[in-house]
Design an enzyme around this catalytic site. Structure first.
Site, PDB file in Angstrom:
ATOM      1  N   CYS A  43      31.286  62.737   4.519  1.00  0.00           N
ATOM      2  CA  CYS A  43      32.549  63.180   4.777  1.00  0.00           C
ATOM      3  C   CYS A  43      33.653  62.637   5.565  1.00  0.00           C
ATOM      4  CB  CYS A  43      32.196  64.335   5.493  1.00  0.00           C
ATOM      5  SG  CYS A  43      33.590  65.422   5.881  1.00  0.00           S
ATOM      6  N   CYS A  48      35.354  64.266   2.063  1.00  0.00           N
ATOM      7  CA  CYS A  48      36.358  65.253   2.479  1.00  0.00           C
ATOM      8  C   CYS A  48      37.770  64.572   3.054  1.00  0.00           C
ATOM      9  CB  CYS A  48      35.816  66.266   3.439  1.00  0.00           C
ATOM     10  SG  CYS A  48      34.135  66.543   3.445  1.00  0.00           S
ATOM     11  N   LYS A  51      39.622  62.182   0.991  1.00  0.00           N
ATOM     12  CA  LYS A  51      40.096  62.999  -0.041  1.00  0.00           C
ATOM     13  C   LYS A  51      41.253  63.634   0.307  1.00  0.00           C
ATOM     14  CE  LYS A  51      39.236  66.920  -0.455  1.00  0.00           C
ATOM     15  NZ  LYS A  51      37.926  67.499  -0.844  1.00  0.00           N
ATOM     16  N   TYR A  99      33.503  58.218  15.992  1.00  0.00           N
ATOM     17  CA  TYR A  99      32.077  58.803  15.793  1.00  0.00           C
ATOM     18  C   TYR A  99      30.981  57.831  16.649  1.00  0.00           C
ATOM     19  CZ  TYR A  99      32.942  62.793  12.666  1.00  0.00           C
ATOM     20  OH  TYR A  99      33.246  63.927  12.144  1.00  0.00           O
ATOM     21  N   ALA A 115      16.787  51.987   7.758  1.00  0.00           N
ATOM     22  CA  ALA A 115      15.437  52.518   8.276  1.00  0.00           C
ATOM     23  C   ALA A 115      14.566  53.003   7.003  1.00  0.00           C
ATOM     24  CB  ALA A 115      15.425  53.230   9.440  1.00  0.00           C
ATOM     25  N   GLY A 176      33.209  68.941 -14.159  1.00  0.00           N
ATOM     26  CA  GLY A 176      34.062  69.958 -14.064  1.00  0.00           C
ATOM     27  C   GLY A 176      33.877  70.691 -12.557  1.00  0.00           C
ATOM     28  N   TYR A 178      33.890  70.137  -8.144  1.00  0.00           N
ATOM     29  CA  TYR A 178      34.816  69.992  -7.013  1.00  0.00           C
ATOM     30  C   TYR A 178      35.593  68.691  -7.048  1.00  0.00           C
ATOM     31  CZ  TYR A 178      32.401  73.566  -3.965  1.00  0.00           C
ATOM     32  OH  TYR A 178      32.050  74.512  -3.360  1.00  0.00           O
ATOM     33  N   GLU A 182      39.376  67.970  -7.806  1.00  0.00           N
ATOM     34  CA  GLU A 182      40.422  67.543  -6.776  1.00  0.00           C
ATOM     35  C   GLU A 182      40.903  66.394  -7.230  1.00  0.00           C
ATOM     36  OE1 GLU A 182      37.585  67.439  -3.512  1.00  0.00           O
ATOM     37  OE2 GLU A 182      37.953  69.792  -3.097  1.00  0.00           O
ATOM     38  N   ASP A 304      22.739  67.172   3.072  1.00  0.00           N
ATOM     39  CA  ASP A 304      22.679  67.134   1.654  1.00  0.00           C
ATOM     40  C   ASP A 304      21.255  66.796   1.064  1.00  0.00           C
ATOM     41  OD1 ASP A 304      25.262  67.650   1.675  1.00  0.00           O
ATOM     42  OD2 ASP A 304      26.229  65.936   0.749  1.00  0.00           O
ATOM     43  N   THR A 312      29.731  69.697   4.321  1.00  0.00           N
ATOM     44  CA  THR A 312      29.861  69.267   5.944  1.00  0.00           C
ATOM     45  C   THR A 312      29.542  70.382   6.811  1.00  0.00           C
ATOM     46  OG1 THR A 312      31.249  67.297   4.844  1.00  0.00           O
ATOM     47  CG2 THR A 312      31.118  67.708   7.283  1.00  0.00           C
ATOM     48  N   HIS A 437      55.647  89.318   7.556  1.00  0.00           N
ATOM     49  CA  HIS A 437      56.557  89.022   6.512  1.00  0.00           C
ATOM     50  C   HIS A 437      57.620  88.008   6.660  1.00  0.00           C
ATOM     51  CE1 HIS A 437      58.564  90.092   2.855  1.00  0.00           C
ATOM     52  NE2 HIS A 437      59.623  90.402   3.381  1.00  0.00           N
ATOM     53  N   GLU A 442      50.120  87.737   3.571  1.00  0.00           N
ATOM     54  CA  GLU A 442      50.475  89.418   3.725  1.00  0.00           C
ATOM     55  C   GLU A 442      50.061  89.915   2.398  1.00  0.00           C
ATOM     56  OE1 GLU A 442      54.438  90.994   3.645  1.00  0.00           O
ATOM     57  OE2 GLU A 442      55.062  88.939   2.852  1.00  0.00           O
TER      58      GLU A 442
HETATM   59  P1  NDP Z   1      29.584  69.789  -8.614  1.00  0.00           P
HETATM   60  O1  NDP Z   1      28.323  70.081  -8.567  1.00  0.00           O
HETATM   61  O2  NDP Z   1      30.549  70.835  -8.048  1.00  0.00           O
HETATM   62  O3  NDP Z   1      30.135  69.487 -10.397  1.00  0.00           O
HETATM   63  C1  NDP Z   1      29.409  68.609 -11.102  1.00  0.00           C
HETATM   64  C2  NDP Z   1      29.946  68.899 -12.451  1.00  0.00           C
HETATM   65  O4  NDP Z   1      29.247  67.775 -13.434  1.00  0.00           O
HETATM   66  C3  NDP Z   1      29.622  70.044 -13.015  1.00  0.00           C
HETATM   67  O5  NDP Z   1      30.711  70.480 -14.046  1.00  0.00           O
HETATM   68  C4  NDP Z   1      28.363  70.017 -14.019  1.00  0.00           C
HETATM   69  O6  NDP Z   1      28.228  70.592 -15.022  1.00  0.00           O
HETATM   70  C5  NDP Z   1      28.627  68.481 -14.157  1.00  0.00           C
HETATM   71  N1  NDP Z   1      27.308  67.627 -14.578  1.00  0.00           N
HETATM   72  C6  NDP Z   1      26.220  67.735 -13.779  1.00  0.00           C
HETATM   73  N2  NDP Z   1      25.336  66.834 -14.281  1.00  0.00           N
HETATM   74  C7  NDP Z   1      25.785  66.339 -15.396  1.00  0.00           C
HETATM   75  C8  NDP Z   1      25.336  65.477 -16.364  1.00  0.00           C
HETATM   76  N3  NDP Z   1      24.150  64.859 -16.270  1.00  0.00           N
HETATM   77  N4  NDP Z   1      26.124  65.024 -17.389  1.00  0.00           N
HETATM   78  C9  NDP Z   1      27.328  65.542 -17.395  1.00  0.00           C
HETATM   79  N5  NDP Z   1      27.917  66.488 -16.624  1.00  0.00           N
HETATM   80  C10 NDP Z   1      26.924  66.902 -15.583  1.00  0.00           C
HETATM   81  O7  NDP Z   1      29.344  68.385  -7.858  1.00  0.00           O
HETATM   82  P2  NDP Z   1      30.575  67.132  -7.725  1.00  0.00           P
HETATM   83  O8  NDP Z   1      29.988  65.874  -7.981  1.00  0.00           O
HETATM   84  O9  NDP Z   1      32.012  67.561  -8.156  1.00  0.00           O
HETATM   85  O10 NDP Z   1      30.617  67.181  -6.082  1.00  0.00           O
HETATM   86  C11 NDP Z   1      29.325  67.308  -5.477  1.00  0.00           C
HETATM   87  C12 NDP Z   1      29.032  68.260  -4.450  1.00  0.00           C
HETATM   88  O11 NDP Z   1      29.958  67.532  -3.064  1.00  0.00           O
HETATM   89  C13 NDP Z   1      29.507  69.485  -4.577  1.00  0.00           C
HETATM   90  O12 NDP Z   1      28.838  70.209  -5.143  1.00  0.00           O
HETATM   91  C14 NDP Z   1      30.125  70.030  -3.187  1.00  0.00           C
HETATM   92  O13 NDP Z   1      29.046  70.691  -2.811  1.00  0.00           O
HETATM   93  C15 NDP Z   1      30.518  68.859  -2.552  1.00  0.00           C
HETATM   94  N6  NDP Z   1      31.872  68.512  -2.461  1.00  0.00           N
HETATM   95  C16 NDP Z   1      32.573  69.747  -1.818  1.00  0.00           C
HETATM   96  C17 NDP Z   1      33.702  69.538  -1.595  1.00  0.00           C
HETATM   97  C18 NDP Z   1      34.717  70.867  -1.062  1.00  0.00           C
HETATM   98  O14 NDP Z   1      34.088  71.308  -0.248  1.00  0.00           O
HETATM   99  N7  NDP Z   1      36.194  70.850  -1.134  1.00  0.00           N
HETATM  100  C19 NDP Z   1      34.636  68.505  -2.334  1.00  0.00           C
HETATM  101  C20 NDP Z   1      33.877  67.539  -2.922  1.00  0.00           C
HETATM  102  C21 NDP Z   1      32.552  67.543  -2.861  1.00  0.00           C
HETATM  103  P3  NDP Z   1      27.643  72.125 -15.115  1.00  0.00           P
HETATM  104  O15 NDP Z   1      28.695  72.970 -14.570  1.00  0.00           O
HETATM  105  O16 NDP Z   1      27.276  72.418 -16.681  1.00  0.00           O
HETATM  106  O17 NDP Z   1      26.402  71.839 -14.289  1.00  0.00           O
END
Ligand code: NDP
Length: 448
Positions: A43, A48, A51, A99, A115, A176, A178, A182, A304, A312, A437, A442
């Protein structure tokens, strides 16, 4: 009673590990932490925090254009990636220091090395030193998953994106979720041509369909390309250093960078779990009970690496609950209900509770209130982008079971709205609240 070197040995100084170690030490435990990279974890160091700083930087692209409509003549603008990257990294270094200081101020010993678990009460450091502890806490997080196909090693992940020498002119982002959405926003605002490639036609699967559709529509309008229902066949390097990408069912593409954002997997390889007999699940996640305890009594895991909820603030709560339970004499579990979350896309979106689809399936009788509006700032700026707020209400008792928003500052507004959903407030409670307002928030108390 056996004599251990430490009461607690934590592996991994990320969000969960630092909280657990600091609080355990404050309860009087003798604590050590091993961290092979930088104190702060994903993070703070490569997630986070940096980013969000890039997201702030990216926002200026549109703000500088919009400024003209608000009367400002700014002249020619230019974006310097290296300057922003270095400023962000400087702050990451500052946070890494804070930290580290927090741990040291609590008399936590830090071993800056890897470790490995070598027994139920024993870890072996990379330098060969053996350390014993009454309790071991595993908080090593997760790593980006990269699909296995020829040439996939030519791509990067978000880990490397923060350190790029220069901005890619054309970037392909796989996934597709997070990170994909982003970084698509970030790269696009900085001027890169962005193409998202996803294996299905579903973005951000866990979010409300209305918001996901709106994000896709706005992203397309901004000029981000999407290739859905496709997988990678091959990546090769061209003579000019760019990458040639072969996709299934789509034309080949030449890009300057491929970034994988295809999920994250628990980082359990090489941790020595088998030496103590710690059980893991299908994707290597450490299996724990509600107190984050593994099948080995002395070994716990938070964050995680347990693949419960990869966020986080959840890891921090798990770390706190661990310390309260094991060293505070106050057994605590984490409440995983109604966890709000947000995607810092352009525009951002956020949600808490059930989506409309989930609520229909679970509750049957629901009411959906919705406001589809153009934020005042966008009106003056001449932007057609609209925000969408949704409130999902249980029709049997007027209780709000979900709130979902896409639009400027949605995550900021959502944090407060989530309190109401968590507290079980009703639609009438929102109606009874006087609006501020003019604000975007709102809309939430004016839903008809
Ligand atoms: P996500 O789980 O959000 O998305 C993964 C994407 O990759 C999905 O579209 C998934 O498709 C696709 N995918 C998974 N496996 C494969 C594969 N083998 N081949 C091709 N496509 C694949 O993961 P991210 O990597 O974006 O982020 C990891 C995690 O980190 C998040 O789940 C979230 O918990 C955390 N995170 C949180 C953020 C926030 O709070 N703003 C910001 C960034 C990360 P499908 O939908 O079909 O499974």
């Amino acid at each position: 009673m056996p004599n251990y070197d430490y009461d607690l040995f934590t592996i991994g100084a990320g969000s969960g590990g630092v909280r657990a170690s600091r609080v355990s030490a404050a309860y009087g435990a003798k604590v050590a932490v091993a961290e092979e990279y930088r104190v702060g974890g994903t993070c703070v160091i490569r997630g986070c925090v940096p980013k969000k700083m890039l997201v702030y930087g990216a926002h200026f692209a549109e703000d500088l254009v919009d400024a003209k409509q608000f009367g400002w003549d700014i002249g020619e603008t230019k974006f310097d990636w290296a300057r922003l990257r270095d400023h962000v990294q400087n702050d990451v270094t500052r946070l890494n220091g804070l930290y580290t200081e927090t741990l040291e101020n609590h008399d936590v010993t830090i071993f800056h090395e890897r470790a490995e678990i070598t027994g139920a009460h024993e870890v072996t450091l990379a330098n060969g030193k053996i350390v014993t502890a009454k309790h071991i806490l595993i908080a090593v997080g997760a790593r980006p998953l990269v699909p296995d196909f020829p040439g996939s090693e030519l791509g990067i992940t978000s880990n490397e994106a923060f350190h790029l020498d220069e901005l890619p002119k054309r970037v392909m982002i796989a996934g597709g979720g997070y990170i994909a959405n982003e970084f698509a926003g970030i790269f696009h605002e900085f001027g890169s041509k962005v193409c998202i490639v996803n294996r299905s036609d579903q973005l951000l699967r866990s979010y409300d369909q209305g918001l996901r559709d709106r994000l896709l529509q706005i992203s397309l309008m901004k000029g981000i390309d999407f290739h859905f229902n496709t997988t990678f066949k091959n990546i090769t390097k061209n003579d000019d250093g760019s990458l040639h990408v072969e996709l299934d069912g789509h034309d080949d593409m030449d890009v300057d960078c491929v970034m994988f954002a295809t999920g994250r997997a628990p980082l359990t390889e090489g941790l020595g779990l088998e030496n103590a007999g710690v059980e893991t699940g299908k994707i290597g996640e450490i299996l724990v009970n509600e107190y984050s305890q593994t099948n080995v009594d002395s070994i716990y895991a938070v964050g995680d690496v347990t693949n419960r909820v990869q966020l986080t603030p959840v890891a921090i709560r798990e770390g706190q609950a661990f310390a309260d339970t094991v060293f505070g004499g106050n057994p605590k579990t984490v409440d995983y209900g109604c966890i709000p979350s947000a995607v810092f896309s352009h525009p951002p979106l956020a949600g808490v509770g059930m989506t409309e689809g989930e609520a229909r399936n679970k509750l049957g009788s629901i009411k959906v209130y919705q406001s589809d509006f153009r934020p005042m700032k966008n009106v003056v700026a001449g932007r057609s982008e609209r925000g969408l707020y949704k409130m999902i209400v249980d029709d049997t008792n007027d209780k709000i079971v979900g709130i979902h928003m896409i639009g400027p500052e949605a995550p900021e507004i959502m944090q407060m709205a989530a309190v109401a959903v968590k507290a079980g407030l009703t639609k009438s409670d929102f109606d009874d609240t006087v609006a501020i307002h003019p604000t975007m928030a709102e809309e939430m108390v004016l839903l008809k």
